[in-house]
Design an enzyme around this catalytic site. Structure first.
Site, mmCIF file in Angstrom:
data_model
loop_
_atom_site.group_PDB
_atom_site.id
_atom_site.type_symbol
_atom_site.label_atom_id
_atom_site.label_comp_id
_atom_site.label_asym_id
_atom_site.label_seq_id
_atom_site.Cartn_x
_atom_site.Cartn_y
_atom_site.Cartn_z
ATOM 1 N N HIS A 159 24.956 64.875 111.114
ATOM 2 C CA HIS A 159 24.563 66.266 110.861
ATOM 3 C C HIS A 159 23.319 66.543 111.698
ATOM 4 O O HIS A 159 22.196 66.403 111.224
ATOM 5 C CB HIS A 159 24.280 66.496 109.373
ATOM 6 C CG HIS A 159 23.575 67.808 109.141
ATOM 7 N ND1 HIS A 159 24.204 69.020 109.267
ATOM 8 C CD2 HIS A 159 22.295 68.095 108.836
ATOM 9 C CE1 HIS A 159 23.343 69.992 109.041
ATOM 10 N NE2 HIS A 159 22.168 69.456 108.773
ATOM 11 N N ALA B 159 12.283 73.162 93.569
ATOM 12 C CA ALA B 159 11.464 74.367 93.755
ATOM 13 C C ALA B 159 11.522 74.886 95.191
ATOM 14 O O ALA B 159 10.871 75.876 95.517
ATOM 15 C CB ALA B 159 10.010 74.080 93.375
ATOM 16 N N GLN C 133 14.361 56.740 95.341
ATOM 17 C CA GLN C 133 15.371 57.525 94.612
ATOM 18 C C GLN C 133 16.681 56.744 94.499
ATOM 19 O O GLN C 133 17.338 56.761 93.447
ATOM 20 C CB GLN C 133 15.586 58.889 95.288
ATOM 21 C CG GLN C 133 14.361 59.806 95.096
ATOM 22 C CD GLN C 133 14.529 61.200 95.682
ATOM 23 O OE1 GLN C 133 15.551 61.530 96.275
ATOM 24 N NE2 GLN C 133 13.507 62.025 95.512
ATOM 25 N N ILE D 137 16.418 75.953 99.120
ATOM 26 C CA ILE D 137 17.818 75.620 98.797
ATOM 27 C C ILE D 137 17.967 75.485 97.287
ATOM 28 O O ILE D 137 18.931 75.982 96.690
ATOM 29 C CB ILE D 137 18.280 74.338 99.520
ATOM 30 C CG1 ILE D 137 18.321 74.577 101.036
ATOM 31 C CG2 ILE D 137 19.653 73.884 99.029
ATOM 32 C CD1 ILE D 137 18.660 73.342 101.864
ATOM 33 N N ASP E 187 28.191 72.576 108.268
ATOM 34 C CA ASP E 187 28.723 72.603 109.632
ATOM 35 C C ASP E 187 30.221 72.931 109.610
ATOM 36 O O ASP E 187 30.717 73.715 110.416
ATOM 37 C CB ASP E 187 28.501 71.244 110.311
ATOM 38 C CG ASP E 187 27.067 70.776 110.155
ATOM 39 O OD1 ASP E 187 26.175 71.378 110.750
ATOM 40 O OD2 ASP E 187 26.838 69.818 109.383
#
Ligand code: NAI
Length: 328
Positions: free
Chosen positions: A187, A13, A112, A16, A159
């Site tokens: 990153h 939601a 997860q 992205i 990137d």
């Protein structure tokens, strides 16, 4: 094949998620012949918003979309998943220390990873987008001992694509003429964007650009700080470009990178290029037979190695911090 591929998107939601789900359902990620079943994972407070997005997915009448289910439990959401896009993460709040941030994300990515270990399909591929992406991927992988570590990747592709665009603009060519840039390390603003082996219109990028000062003083910081520049201009962080990068990453992983060109992937290190084994670092990678491989044997100048080492040093610090917190 006509068997649908199960794709789980966390943080579905969020902004992205909103830019990502419709493109997955349209076939942009897995190709025009592969039906997809979407599973959206959200926290309970955001389930209603995810339901709204699912209604819009229905309303698109995508021929390739064979179903959408919404979950607030990781175990259910990752059951028999083939492609897991871990986008939802805990953002850094005001006054939040790094340790707090890592701990909060450990509380998301550890469970997860465990749920993926327990229920995912044997071919599962995981892309972590939520920041700090490399270390979140390391946490998830460490909770999934039965899944090969190389199946847990972190997103360096945004990137990478930013670097392609900056080089193309400088050289006055289309982006399709630019390849083989590498984003090394983390990153983060300490990433090391490297054009030493890049190619522009079939020629070595360093000789096409022929301006080392521009590379060091403009190109590298522009790419590394692009996320902050987008926030400044848009009033919100990169979303459509991040979703696009996730699509590119998974498409290349599943379907292969074009012959003769590589991309940048946050992949578990085998010790290549002085990156300590086990860290999830940005590397030049090709995808063959559905697996990422680090491009080996590239010459690395002393100054490039110094840039890589700075970024990898930050990954080492993050790893040590999450180890200290008992998150890995
Ligand atoms: P957002 O705040 O709009 O959405 C995040 C969503 O994740 C929210 O809907 C939230 O409810 C959900 N969420 C939080 N915890 C969750 C959990 N435990 N399980 C499932 N869902 C959960 O954020 P946005 O803009 O969509 O960005 C998401 C992440 O992507 C951020 O961490 C951001 O820093 C990162 N990012 C990474 C990039 C990269 O290149 N690797 C580029 C751009 C963003």
């Amino acid at each position: 094949s006509t068997t649908p591929v199960t794709v789980t998107v966390t943080g579905a939601a969020g902004q992205i998620g909103y830019a990502l789900l419709f493109r997955i359902a349209s076939g942009a990620m897995l190709g025009p012949d592969t039906p997809v079943r979407l599973r959206l994972l959200e926290i309970p407070q955001a389930v209603k918003a995810a339901e709204g997005t699912a209604m819009e997915l229905d309303d698109c009448a995508f021929p390739l979309l064979s179903g959408v289910d919404i979950y607030d439990s990781a175990e259910a959401a990752f059951d028999s998943v083939n492609v897991a896009l871990l986008v939802g993460a805990r953002p850094r709040g005001p006054g939040m220390e790094r340790g707090d941030l890592l701990a909060a994300n450990g509380g998301i990515f550890g469970p997860q990873g465990a749920a993926i270990n327990k229920g995912a399909a044997s071919d599962v591929r995981v892309l972590v987008v939520g920041n700090p992406a490399n270390t979140n991927a390391l946490i998830a992988a460490s909770h999934a001992p039965d899944v090969p570590a190389s199946r847990f990747t972190a997103m360096m592709r945004l990137d990478h694509n930013r670097a392609l665009a900056q080089l193309a603009a400088r050289a006055g060519v289309g982006v399709a003429a630019v390849s083989n840039v590498t984003i090394w390390g983390n990153h983060s603003a300490k990433q090391y964007p490297d054009i030493a082996h890049a190619v522009i219109g079939g020629r070595p990028a360093p000789s096409v650009i022929a301006d080392d000062a521009w590379v060091a003083d403009t190109f590298v910081p522009t790419v590394a700080k692009r996320g902050a520049a987008i926030i400044e201009a848009r009033g919100a962080s990169s979303a459509a470009s991040a979703a696009n990068a996730a699509i590119d990453h998974v498409r290349d992983w599943v379907l292969g990178t074009p012959e003769g060109s590589w991309t940048s992937v946050g992949l578990v290190s085998d010790g290549s290029y002085g990156v300590p084994e086990g860290l999830i670092s940005g590397f030049p990678c090709v995808s063959r037979d559905g697996q990422w491989e680090i491009v080996q044997g590239l010459s690395v100048s002393e100054s490039a190695q110094a840039g890589i080492d700075v970024s990898v040093g930050e990954l080492v610090e993050e790893r040590d911090a999450v180890r200290e917190l008992g998150l890995i």
